[in-house]
Design an enzyme around this catalytic site. Structure first.
Site, PDB file in Angstrom:
ATOM      1  N   GLU A 119      -1.082  -8.675   4.946  1.00 36.50           N
ATOM      2  CA  GLU A 119      -0.947  -8.796   6.411  1.00 36.50           C
ATOM      3  C   GLU A 119      -2.300  -8.695   7.116  1.00 36.50           C
ATOM      4  O   GLU A 119      -2.408  -9.001   8.295  1.00 36.50           O
ATOM      5  CB  GLU A 119       0.035  -7.732   6.926  1.00 36.50           C
ATOM      6  CG  GLU A 119      -0.535  -6.340   7.149  1.00 36.50           C
ATOM      7  CD  GLU A 119      -0.726  -5.517   5.868  1.00 36.50           C
ATOM      8  OE1 GLU A 119      -0.683  -6.096   4.762  1.00 36.50           O
ATOM      9  OE2 GLU A 119      -0.943  -4.292   5.983  1.00 36.50           O
ATOM     10  N   HIS A 148      -3.554  -5.778   0.930  1.00 41.11           N
ATOM     11  CA  HIS A 148      -2.889  -5.967   2.232  1.00 41.11           C
ATOM     12  C   HIS A 148      -2.832  -7.438   2.632  1.00 41.11           C
ATOM     13  O   HIS A 148      -3.745  -7.919   3.293  1.00 41.11           O
ATOM     14  CB  HIS A 148      -3.654  -5.212   3.316  1.00 41.11           C
ATOM     15  CG  HIS A 148      -3.494  -3.735   3.268  1.00 41.11           C
ATOM     16  ND1 HIS A 148      -2.467  -3.083   3.921  1.00 41.11           N
ATOM     17  CD2 HIS A 148      -4.227  -2.776   2.668  1.00 41.11           C
ATOM     18  CE1 HIS A 148      -2.578  -1.773   3.718  1.00 41.11           C
ATOM     19  NE2 HIS A 148      -3.635  -1.552   2.959  1.00 41.11           N
ATOM     20  N   CYS A 150       0.844  -1.201   0.000  1.00 45.32           N
ATOM     21  CA  CYS A 150       0.000   0.000   0.000  1.00 45.32           C
ATOM     22  C   CYS A 150       0.881   1.254   0.000  1.00 45.32           C
ATOM     23  O   CYS A 150       1.582   1.491  -0.969  1.00 45.32           O
ATOM     24  CB  CYS A 150      -0.964  -0.063   1.190  1.00 45.32           C
ATOM     25  SG  CYS A 150      -2.387   1.030   1.001  1.00 45.32           S
TER      26      CYS A 150
END
Ligand SMILES: Nc1ncnc2c1ncn2[C@@H]1O[C@H](COP(=O)(O)OP(=O)(O)O)[C@@H](O)[C@H]1O
Ligand SMILES: [Mg+2]
Lengths: 227, 86, 735, 86
Positions: free
Chosen positions: A196, A194, A86
């Protein structure tokens, strides 16, 4: 694996990366302030999401001047694995570690939603745990994720197989549906979605685990080969 | 003291989503005689410098490194010396 | 450009304070208690501190009636936010705040700074902010102005929360003509902390230092507190001096730095408070007042963005992203060093004194010297007498809806923006950052995991101006019950509430009546449902050109889930689940969404609410969820059973076949205290034994159609068709 | 055909975090002779209009309603007629 997460003023996904790598994967991970100047000892450097320095001028435009950046560039030049997510992707393009630029989404709106992605290249250090053509769903959360590169650059990127993830339903106007790509050498990946945020069944499912597990495998094999 | 006026614009080849949205909105609101929209950034820097050449060199560097993303944008600037009284 | 300041005598004659919202008799009271004529700074501070926003002079008698304590409450109203214990040594901290007036004037910054302000309230207690919710109310989006207002408010909320890295996980968006000129923008923030680390906003200990932290003070938002406490007229729209600009980057640094101080320099910190309404003066005066001390501040030391600011401007500026800390003498350098690390201004601007006086100096001269209590305890309190509005004394005849084609009515309600999917709005909010979001926006309540525990919190905001317009007392109780129902539906035990009380001008007896009556309803409901009020905010004067909004208390409620495996959603999970309705349905159409959609307004006598029954139904749902007997649960709200059933099909596209012995119109009735739940067939016997007659089996899930058979009509529509209407309506309306 | 050049800036009393961050970064990088930074927006509109006055009136309205947020920003513009060949 021994990872570093760079924390810029205004980063806000640094703790999420620490949690994903440290708590969920149980790997070694250290937060490194952007004011630091070395990255020695790490075998993976993560550039997290957020709004570095407020992202007021352009996303990533100020972060590229942070004191840590020369060390990051040296780390990448030496072949170390770098993953920018990002805002991290935006910073890596601004810093010239990845080609192209990220513009405003065509809707001019920030978009947060689950996004199906197609794995375009499963032969990278970041994606070897996926199958080519596999669809994985990861959250996106960005206003400026619309990937742009000039035609010659785009052609080179495609010819080299640098595109790792493509959007199944392009949400932001990115050229060639690009959601994530590597540098020519293949050791630096930038992606808007994302991973994560998708490492625990309870929170968003586990489609993002593959990115970190791929890196772990690449790093451990590399370390083994180096011995 | 010098004042630099800096314009940063998208390269013509780059599609600018902001300009696009403005033009569409204008069209929808009836301002359909607006045939082209360019959206840029404008900066003014006030800086002390030894002379015009030094000021210009510094401004060019700041534009190139920070204020513009040369992948997608171009910039132009003017630098003028301010009257001392100011 | 220094002007000579108006003398105390001139102030008395020319009465400049009138334009700051202070009345002549309030001026006289202030002067009398002071024992001399106040100077310009002193009377200016009084105008801020004695405003409704700071002094609650009209609402205090009402707020006193709130039920604020049970054995879980660690800190009730009065501080930056309230705190409730959630077990395992952790506590939840939450509060809501309205930014209605600023958002009407400047929607983007108004909404953004509303979020920034409520976040500061949470970390000033020492809690890590973990979630934001937004409760919005607009006119129907038929005109370009309203569309743009919605766009800008949503952009402002999103840009602030997204940048600072706190997920916006829920909220609500209501549409009704009553908000067309006076939108409501309420934000709630939730934080989590260790029980042992609670901070208070106090300045105690003679000689201790007052540390100013964060952004420089500019001329923005000067006297916003008085501004928020005044009625709005469109003629005034041109007078827009009060625009504050938010800087989420600065606030992110502030959150991190302040939490570092509270965690790692606890012994150095006496108290901490954010600078909100009435800026520097209210934060410092309240800190001194709470501790029973005085203070002296040197205004020359206040970091200023512009030259030549007067004491009045400095003290009443509402520049954002500023905090006030009281630090033990001798520990200043240690705390300042933390802020330096984050590149933040941290400056000692004064000291705590033992004389109970509030003294300010500028350029060596004393510009204010008044007792602290004069600005706090001595503020007038008005015991207003309410008067029942005529429309409530003589309600219109009961509304009888015309529902000849129930499928068409269902579609109409699904397309109404109050029911239609809000995803086009909330997808502009980062709902996942911090990676604790188990259920984000779109469900009955948001659910977030509490790190370091095995627990989760459920969060919701609810308001219903339609009901309060017909009966403020019952409507107030319903709002609380509805919030609790939303928490229960996801499997959470309601813990407590925060509120924003959005009403009209309290000096009008009929407006005050609404405030007073709705408080009665809220109090009654919170006691039965065991959800004390631990924090809140009052927004009065929501009037434009003399026309008040419908009374609209916003209830923000937090619930606890002790077992993460019991988190429940509203969507049908598989084909073959048994659908039950809990609670009877009657012809309750007054105040319903159906009435608003069919007639353009609401009228008649509001349905009742049986709080004992409500409690029993909630308990049944919660117990069944905890026993793993429930596959899906949803409360029945706007648009009744028809809308609720349709919503349950959307999550996974699983249809249902349902039969109800009701007139078709009653598919849209809004009788209270109802739930829809689905039960796997294997759990049927256990569930029915538990329900003991409270739940009625009405059908099964499955297929791609929603089929509802009523006594005198039926609905048979593909789920996909209904879902498309529901999803595309709002984006289409906002185009 | 007319071309409007439009500058939108924050009012001086309004906090501009953007300018703040740029100036701080310049200072940190050693460009500390830059004493003031102003960040604005720049637009160019190309529009067909009956005459100069009509073009100016329309541009003023577009600025006021769309391009500038008059609560926090001020704008100025120039409008000039383009040579027909263009
Ligand atoms: N402004 C908003 N911000 C965030 N979430 C919102 C907003 N508006 C609506 N939502 C989401 O949509 C869901 C449905 O809203 P609503 O119909 O008010 O729910 P309910 O009737 O269950 O109270 C809410 O639970 C919330 O998660
Ligand atoms: Mg609900």
């Amino acid at each position: 694996m021994n990872a570093a997460v760079i924390s810029f003023p205004g980063s806000n996904c640094d703790d999420d990366l620490m949690h994903a790598i440290g708590t969920v994967l149980g790997e070694r991970v250290t937060k490194v302030a952007a004011s630091a100047t070395t990255l020695t000892g790490f075998d993976l450097v993560l550039v997290p999401g957020g709004f570095s320095y407020g992202d007021y001028l352009r996303s990533g435009a100020i972060a590229k001047f942070a004191p840590i950046m020369p060390a990051l560039k040296a780390f990448a030049a030496a072949g170390g694995y770098v993953l920018g997510i990002c805002n991290g992707f935006q910073i890596l393009t601004e810093a010239g570690l990845l080609p192209g630029a990220l513009q405003w989404n065509t809707s001019l709106q920030f978009i947060c939603e689950p996004e199906p992605l197609v794995v375009a290249n499963a032969h990278t250090a970041f994606s070897n745990r996926y199958r080519a053509g596999q669809t994985v769903t990861l959250p996106i959360a960005h206003g400026e994720g619309n990937y742009y590169a000039d035609p010659a650059t785009l052609q080179a990127i495609e010819a080299n197989g640098q595109v790792v993830f493509r959007y199944a339903h392009n949400p932001n106007g990115s050229l060639n549906d690009i959601a994530g790509l590597t540098n020519a050498a293949g050791n630096v990946l930038g992606m808007m979605p994302h991973p994560e945020r998708a490492v625990e069944q309870l929170i968003f499912g586990t489609d993002g685990l593959g990115v970190f597990e791929s890196l772990k495998e690449a790093i451990e094999e590399g370390a083994y080969a180096a011995n | 003291m010098f004042k630099a006026k800096i314009y940063v614009n998208y390269k013509p080849s780059v599609l600018d989503p902001k300009a696009q949205v403005i033009q569409n909105t204008l069209r929808r609101l009836g301002d359909d005689n607006v045939q082209d929209v360019l959206v840029g950034k404008y900066f003014e820097l006030t800086l002390a410098a030894a002379d015009q050449a030094a000021a210009e060199a510094q401004v060019a560097r700041i534009c190139d490194e920070m204020l513009a993303n040369v992948n997608t944008e171009t910039f132009r600037y003017t630098v003028e010396e301010l009257a001392v009284a100011q | 450009m220094l002007q000579t300041e108006m003398s105390p005598e001139t102030i008395k004659q020319e009465k400049p304070y009138l334009q700051w919202g202070l009345t002549e008799s309030e001026y006289d009271l202030f002067a009398e208690k002071l024992g001399r004529l106040p100077n310009l700074t002193e009377i200016g501070l009084a105008s801020g501190m004695w405003s409704e926003h700071c002094a609650y002079k009209y609402s205090k008698p009402v707020l006193k009636t709130f039920w604020t304590k049970n054995d879980r409450v660690l800190m009730g109203p009065g501080e930056g936010a309230g705190v409730i214990a959630i077990g395992e040594g952790k506590a939840v901290v939450f509060k809501a705040e309205s930014h209605n007036h600023p958002s009407a004037v400047e929607p983007y910054q108004g909404a953004a700074t509303g979020v920034g302000g409520i976040i500061r309230d949470i970390f000033s207690i020492g809690a890590k902010p973990v979630a934001v919710l937004d409760s919005l109310a607009f006119g129907y989006p038929t005109d370009p102005h309203t569309k743009q207002l919605i766009d800008q408010v949503v952009a402002g909320i999103g840009d602030y929360g997204n940048a600072i890295g706190i997920p916006t996980v829920g909220g609500e968006t209501k549409f009704a003509p009553t908000y067309a000129q006076n939108p409501l923008v309420n934000a709630m923030c939730v934080g989590v902390m260790d029980e042992s680390a609670i901070q208070r906003g106090q300045a105690a200990g003679t000689g201790n230092s007052l540390l100013y932290v964060g952004a420089k003070t500019g001329r923005d938002g000067i006297n916003g507190a008085s501004f928020a406490s005044a009625e709005f007229s469109t003629a005034e729209a041109a007078d827009r001096s009060a625009v504050q600009v938010g800087d989420p980057f600065m606030e992110k640094l502030l959150v991190d730095a302040c939490l570092e101080v509270t965690h790692q320099h606890q012994e150095a910190l006496v108290g901490m408070q954010d600078m909100g309404a009435a800026g520097l003066v209210s934060s410092t005066v309240e800190m001194a007042d709470k501790a029973g001390y005085g203070m002296v501040l040197d205004l020359d030391l206040v970091p200023q963005r512009e030259p030549g600011m007067t004491p009045f401007e400095i003290m009443l500026s509402e520049s954002q992203e500023r905090m006030m800390l009281c630090v033990k003498a001798g520990h200043e350098a240690e705390v300042e060093a933390v802020f330096k690390q984050y590149d933040l201004d941290a400056v000692v601007i004064g000291h705590v004194t033992d004389d109970g006086r509030y003294r300010l100096t500028q350029g060596g001269a004393v510009v204010c010297d008044v007792p602290v209590s004069l600005l706090t305890d001595d503020a007038p309190v008005y015991h207003q007498v309410g008067k029942q509005p005529a429309r409530l004394a003589h309600p219109a005849a009961a509304f009888v809806p015309a529902v000849s084609d129930p499928a068409a009515t269902l579609k109409q309600l699904l397309a109404d923006p109050n029911v239609a999917a809000k995803s086009s709005l909330y997808r502009r909010y980062d709902a996942q950052v911090q990676t604790n979001t188990i259920a984000g926006p779109g469900g009955d309540a948001a659910v977030i995991r509490v790190r370091g525990t095995h627990r989760a919190l459920a969060l919701t905001t609810d308001s219903n101006g339609r009901y309060l317009a017909l009966d403020p007392a019952i409507g107030g109780a319903i709002t609380v019950a509805e919030a609790a129902r939303n928490l229960v539906a996801v499997g959470a035990q309601p813990l407590g509430i925060t509120d924003c009380l959005n009403y009209g001008d309290p000096t009008k007896p009929e407006q005050f009546y609404s405030l007073q009556e709705s408080a009665k309803g809220i109090v009654e409901a919170t006691k039965v449902l065991n959800t004390p009020v631990i924090s809140g905010n009052v927004s009065l004067y929501n009037e434009t050109n003399g026309e008040a909004i419908a009374p609209t208390p916003m209830i923000g409620m937090v619930g606890l889930i002790e077992d993460l495996t019991t988190v429940t959603g509203a969507g049908f999970q598989t084909a073959g689940e048994l659908i039950y309705v809990i609670g009877d349905t009657a012809a309750d159409f007054n105040g319903s969404l159906l009435q608003q959609v069919q007639t353009g307004s609401v009228a008649g006598r509001l349905m009742g609410l049986d709080l004992q029954l409500e409690q029993a139904h909630q308990q049944l749902v919660l117990t069944a969820i905890r026993a793993h007997l429930i596959a899906a649960a949803h409360d029945v709200g706007d648009g009744g059973l028809g809308v609720a059933l349709a919503e349950m099909t959307f999550a996974l596209g699983i249809g249902a076949a349902v039969s109800l012995a009701l007139p078709a119109a009653q598919l849209f009735s809004e009788t209270q205290s109802r739930f829809l739940v689905t039960v796997p067939q294997s759990a049927q016997a256990a569930f029915e034994a538990l329900a003991a007659g409270m739940a009625k089996l009405i059908g099964t899930t499955g297929g791609e159609m929603l089929q509802i058979n009523a006594a005198d009509g039926r609905i048979e529509e593909p789920v996909a068709v209904l879902q498309t209407i529901w999803e595309e309506s709002l984006p289409c309306l906002l185009k």
